[in-house]
Design a protein around this motif. Sequence first.
Motif, PDB file in Angstrom:
ATOM      1  N   PRO A   1       5.922  14.647  -2.060  1.00 50.25           N
ATOM      2  CA  PRO A   1       5.228  13.446  -2.776  1.00 50.25           C
ATOM      3  C   PRO A   1       3.564  13.546  -2.692  1.00 50.25           C
ATOM      4  O   PRO A   1       3.005  13.185  -3.672  1.00 50.25           O
ATOM      5  CB  PRO A   1       5.628  12.222  -2.244  1.00 50.25           C
ATOM      6  N   ALA A   2       3.094  13.931  -1.623  1.00 48.90           N
ATOM      7  CA  ALA A   2       1.611  14.065  -1.339  1.00 48.90           C
ATOM      8  C   ALA A   2       1.052  15.045  -2.430  1.00 48.90           C
ATOM      9  O   ALA A   2      -0.061  14.699  -3.042  1.00 48.90           O
ATOM     10  CB  ALA A   2       1.147  14.209   0.184  1.00 48.90           C
ATOM     11  N   ILE A   3       1.617  15.995  -2.322  1.00 43.46           N
ATOM     12  CA  ILE A   3       0.979  17.252  -3.161  1.00 43.46           C
ATOM     13  C   ILE A   3       1.304  16.677  -4.513  1.00 43.46           C
ATOM     14  O   ILE A   3       0.436  17.105  -5.424  1.00 43.46           O
ATOM     15  CB  ILE A   3       1.922  18.559  -2.777  1.00 43.46           C
ATOM     16  N   PHE A   4       2.333  16.169  -4.826  1.00 45.86           N
ATOM     17  CA  PHE A   4       2.530  15.877  -6.375  1.00 45.86           C
ATOM     18  C   PHE A   4       1.656  14.849  -6.818  1.00 45.86           C
ATOM     19  O   PHE A   4       1.240  14.938  -7.694  1.00 45.86           O
ATOM     20  CB  PHE A   4       3.951  14.722  -6.426  1.00 45.86           C
ATOM     21  N   TYR A   5       1.010  13.741  -5.849  1.00 44.89           N
ATOM     22  CA  TYR A   5       0.236  12.853  -6.361  1.00 44.89           C
ATOM     23  C   TYR A   5      -1.108  13.523  -6.602  1.00 44.89           C
ATOM     24  O   TYR A   5      -1.837  13.319  -7.400  1.00 44.89           O
ATOM     25  CB  TYR A   5       0.176  11.739  -5.415  1.00 44.89           C
TER      26      TYR A   5
ATOM     27  N   ASN B   1       7.454   7.071  -0.466  1.00 47.73           N
ATOM     28  CA  ASN B   1       7.997   8.318   0.333  1.00 47.73           C
ATOM     29  C   ASN B   1       6.784   8.913   1.207  1.00 47.73           C
ATOM     30  O   ASN B   1       6.383  10.075   1.095  1.00 47.73           O
ATOM     31  CB  ASN B   1       8.397   9.599  -0.529  1.00 47.73           C
ATOM     32  N   ILE B   2       6.358   7.836   1.753  1.00 47.83           N
ATOM     33  CA  ILE B   2       4.935   7.925   2.696  1.00 47.83           C
ATOM     34  C   ILE B   2       5.229   9.238   3.807  1.00 47.83           C
ATOM     35  O   ILE B   2       6.392   9.252   4.252  1.00 47.83           O
ATOM     36  CB  ILE B   2       4.370   6.544   2.981  1.00 47.83           C
ATOM     37  N   PHE B   3       4.073   9.744   4.239  1.00 50.71           N
ATOM     38  CA  PHE B   3       4.276  10.754   5.273  1.00 50.71           C
ATOM     39  C   PHE B   3       5.072  12.045   4.936  1.00 50.71           C
ATOM     40  O   PHE B   3       5.324  12.862   5.512  1.00 50.71           O
ATOM     41  CB  PHE B   3       4.933  10.416   6.469  1.00 50.71           C
TER      42      PHE B   3
END
Lengths: 207, 207, 207, 207
Positions: free
Chosen positions: C118-122, C112-114
């Motif tokens: 998902p970025a915050i989750f990672y 789920n790039i961009f």
Amino acid sequence: MAIAKTDHALERMVFFSDAVFAIAITLLVIELHAPELPRDTADIVQIQALARLVPNFVGFAVSFAVIGMFWMGHHRAFSLATHYSPRVLGWNLSLLGMIAFMPFATAYLSSNIFQRVPAIFYCVTMLMAALLNLKVNRTATSPPMLDGNASKQAVVYVRRRAVSVVLGSATAVALAFVVPAYCQLGLLSIPVWLRLLTWRSGRPAGA
Amino acid sequence: MAIAKTDHALERMVFFSDAVFAIAITLLVIELHAPELPRDTADIVQIQALARLVPNFVGFAVSFAVIGMFWMGHHRAFSLATHYSPRVLGWNLSLLGMIAFMPFATAYLSSNIFQRVPAIFYCVTMLMAALLNLKVNRTATSPPMLDGNASKQAVVYVRRRAVSVVLGSATAVALAFVVPAYCQLGLLSIPVWLRLLTWRSGRPAGA
Amino acid sequence: MAIAKTDHALERMVFFSDAVFAIAITLLVIELHAPELPRDTADIVQIQALARLVPNFVGFAVSFAVIGMFWMGHHRAFSLATHYSPRVLGWNLSLLGMIAFMPFATAYLSSNIFQRVPAIFYCVTMLMAALLNLKVNRTATSPPMLDGNASKQAVVYVRRRAVSVVLGSATAVALAFVVPAYCQLGLLSIPVWLRLLTWRSGRPAGA
Amino acid sequence: MAIAKTDHALERMVFFSDAVFAIAITLLVIELHAPELPRDTADIVQIQALARLVPNFVGFAVSFAVIGMFWMGHHRAFSLATHYSPRVLGWNLSLLGMIAFMPFATAYLSSNIFQRVPAIFYCVTMLMAALLNLKVNRTATSPPMLDGNASKQAVVYVRRRAVSVVLGSATAVALAFVVPAYCQLGLLSIPVWLRLLTWRSGRPAGA
């Protein structure tokens, strides 16, 4: 002018083998796929879904025992070895390859239960592992690897045990042609073969 | 005023590396997907299903041998090292990254057999692993890591072996452009390169 | 009247931790799914299929480096500890839980790039691992676990390094809100934080 | 005329067990499947997708803690053993089989949350593991395996702890019939049972 091949090399090979055995035995679980049913499913339907997985559960248990048995044989043979020999490396790696392949053979058999080809495939995989196991065990309990103080009887026992695994696997292959779904029962003949082979000498104490 | 960097640090790094090698080599199996056919499938159909998996079986066996070979080289190089150096850590981790990546490259090649891009991808992965392996082996067999008592010939042999893996991988890359399906045969040139490189000095006893 | 808690207990815990780190780092690969295209696929189509996997390859490499970094920090902290304390067990197990969870966070981000969530989750996963890591490192480098002979500077360095990982992870979380696709670049600030924190004392020799 | 069964055999079995525990605990993550949504997905939709995975996250965390707890008990019991006995091998392998099976039971429960059959299945799996664990711990802390110098109180504590895990698992099974979704809360009764069992003797120092 030799590369140092101390007991440390032996230890590292044993460690690597143990790790592969442990990973292969634990990876068996990933071939079990959990049923996923809607929330208002009746209990009986859930139980039926589990019942359909019984061949997979049995396959898991049998292959767990089989890999465990090969690990124990490896364990036993290498407890008699104190020196490393490069001769064992290739055979050992081939044995580990067959062990690492077991989850596939298990999944294939479990997903196609009652059929002849998957049964033969599984049992032949076992037979090949058993033959490689025999070769590895023989090498580990022969000079130059063998501990000078190892009892001769212990060596004989380890080798007979490896032979009985080969005979039991061959029995399973034979059964696979006749009664595919029950071929794994052939493995139960291993203790019988072992008893026959050690008829006179007896099992060493503590084995 | 240094952080203690004893042999224990070296041992723990070697242990970690062994574990990654063992896991990667065993994970190769999860890229093999067992066919699942209905119960009344004819034997010949089962055999055909298995036959379609032959590239995957070959891929499993080749990658098993490849990872095993890298592990053996690692084993051999670090058996000559007695001191830890932080310099090796980054390179070693990169090497382990390429090894951990092998199951993907193997699956990609096996699922797209006879095609050029997957073949090149696989062989370039190997080449990168081989180059990192060369760097790691050189570092492990240089001061300050090298055992003061290691024979010079053993060091030379370890390094030449690492170079021959690079040359064999490069051969495989070249083959991938011409005969994609058989590029892995390029790896069979490794012993030839090793022979050429050690022409005069010979292989150390017991290696 | 105490249960024996010798260095052996410490060793076994370190071994268990190493194994979990090694397995988690190697399991990253199973989130990479090899494209499977028909045999007559044009080279360019294969290359496009690979190109679509670039976020996954980057995710694999970044998470490999991240887990490797946590392992190195663990390695470094526990090399200063010589005694076992039951106090570290729960925190260490929680840290291992976050490490074992990384393959999921990586797969979620890569698939789920961009996207922001998902970025915050990672990055929050990383931050939680970093906080647990700080706690574990502090405990391992405090009495009663700390080696009586460990240099004070080495202890200070280990702890500052753990703090800098926390700060770098927090930077990544902040970036995730602004530029989700590049949040992992926040991790590159770790060496900067470390430099700031060790401005005066300097890095211990050999670290 | 016995096969040599030294502490080395014990060590190798403990190592193998640790590896299986570590692999099973880390494999829990592969039952978590990352959602994959199109690039222009709204943040709230991503959050909803994650929210749907909450039972899976909880299942991961609980099973991680459960396997960790079994590992700690194993750890504690075998720290009191100094001799190998073949009697423990079969029981230990069965325990490891149940541990290796946990990722399946976890996935089944998480994918069918709020249902009775999966809850009972999970808790019965735990109960079987707890019973095997009790048997293994008793064997490891009995002659001939027990360290001659182990304090009697430490042995008593290890065994009571194993009994309390059995009682806690039985509580969870009972709860599964009544409130399936919360059956795992039954495990929280383990410390209560332990307290009840050790009412008079007290916990050994450092445990």
